[in-house]
Write an enzyme that holds these catalytic residues in place. Sequence first.
Site, PDB file in Angstrom:
ATOM      1  N   THR A   1     -18.424  35.848   2.282  1.00 57.90           N
ATOM      2  CA  THR A   1     -18.442  35.312   3.653  1.00 57.90           C
ATOM      3  C   THR A   1     -19.200  33.990   3.596  1.00 57.90           C
ATOM      4  OG1 THR A   1     -20.563  36.295   4.318  1.00 57.90           O
ATOM      5  CG2 THR A   1     -18.597  37.667   4.573  1.00 57.90           C
TER       6      THR A   1
ATOM      7  N   VAL B   1     -26.791  37.370  -2.440  1.00 58.50           N
ATOM      8  CA  VAL B   1     -27.315  36.300  -1.587  1.00 58.50           C
ATOM      9  C   VAL B   1     -26.621  34.994  -1.958  1.00 58.50           C
ATOM     10  CG1 VAL B   1     -29.367  35.013  -0.915  1.00 58.50           C
ATOM     11  CG2 VAL B   1     -29.523  37.481  -1.356  1.00 58.50           C
ATOM     12  N   LYS B   2     -25.978  34.397  -0.961  1.00 63.24           N
ATOM     13  CA  LYS B   2     -25.239  33.155  -1.212  1.00 63.24           C
ATOM     14  C   LYS B   2     -26.133  31.974  -0.856  1.00 63.24           C
ATOM     15  CE  LYS B   2     -20.396  31.957  -0.552  1.00 63.24           C
ATOM     16  NZ  LYS B   2     -19.352  31.912   0.458  1.00 63.24           N
ATOM     17  N   ILE B   3     -26.287  31.073  -1.826  1.00 64.87           N
ATOM     18  CA  ILE B   3     -27.215  29.953  -1.667  1.00 64.87           C
ATOM     19  C   ILE B   3     -26.491  28.661  -1.977  1.00 64.87           C
ATOM     20  CG2 ILE B   3     -29.288  28.905  -2.688  1.00 64.87           C
ATOM     21  CD1 ILE B   3     -30.646  31.396  -2.419  1.00 64.87           C
TER      22      ILE B   3
END
Length: 215
Positions: A27, A83-85
């Site tokens: 997402t 965790v998207k960074i």
Amino acid sequence: MKIFLDTANIKEIKDAVDIGIIDGVTTNPSLIAKEQGCDFKEVIKEICGIVNGPVSAEVIALDWENMVKEGRELAKLNNHVVVKIPFTRDGVKATSILAADGINVNVTLVFSPNQALLAAKAGAAYISPFAGRLDDIGHDGLEVVQQCQDIVSAYDYDTEIIAASIRTTTHVLDCALMGIDIATIPYGVLMQMFKHPLTDIGIEKFLSDWKKTQQ
Ligand code: E4P
């Protein structure tokens, strides 16, 4: 090749997961915003309950301290959460810290193989080069995806490349032929992959011939 679904739409996720071909979900804030009125963390928890695989949820902070804080909170939602960074200096620093904590990070908004190299060195579990957005500005997006894959494979980094910003079924086919670890695919493109007119014509012919044997 693993197939992730690039959406925050629960109906689409349930539908594709039911078919048995989805390995994970990605997402981003834009995809979350499309699902009007939804609570971000609740949606992520719901997606994690549907998909038996990694679910990327993106941080909003831009400074490393708050990226780490948000990342730790997101990781607590479910053990499927990745965790998207976004790829920035702060993003790479936050990735190193979260990776040292044992939290899986997907470094996103990667547009060059050098960015992928730095993300891999920071310990990213996933790196997402964006093919379609590079194509949009006249670059060869898939070439960059391939270069990212070559780098992580050559040095055996514990990182998987996710071909992101996939726009067409041809993008997916090229990724599969190139040996890319993962493609994250919008629902519409995934549905197009099922279609072939000769399959429809073949089914129609088989059925009409079968009906003749029943008369
Ligand atoms: C990747 O994880 C992103 O969510 C996504 O692939 C972006 O695609 P877009 O360029 O079509 O917005």
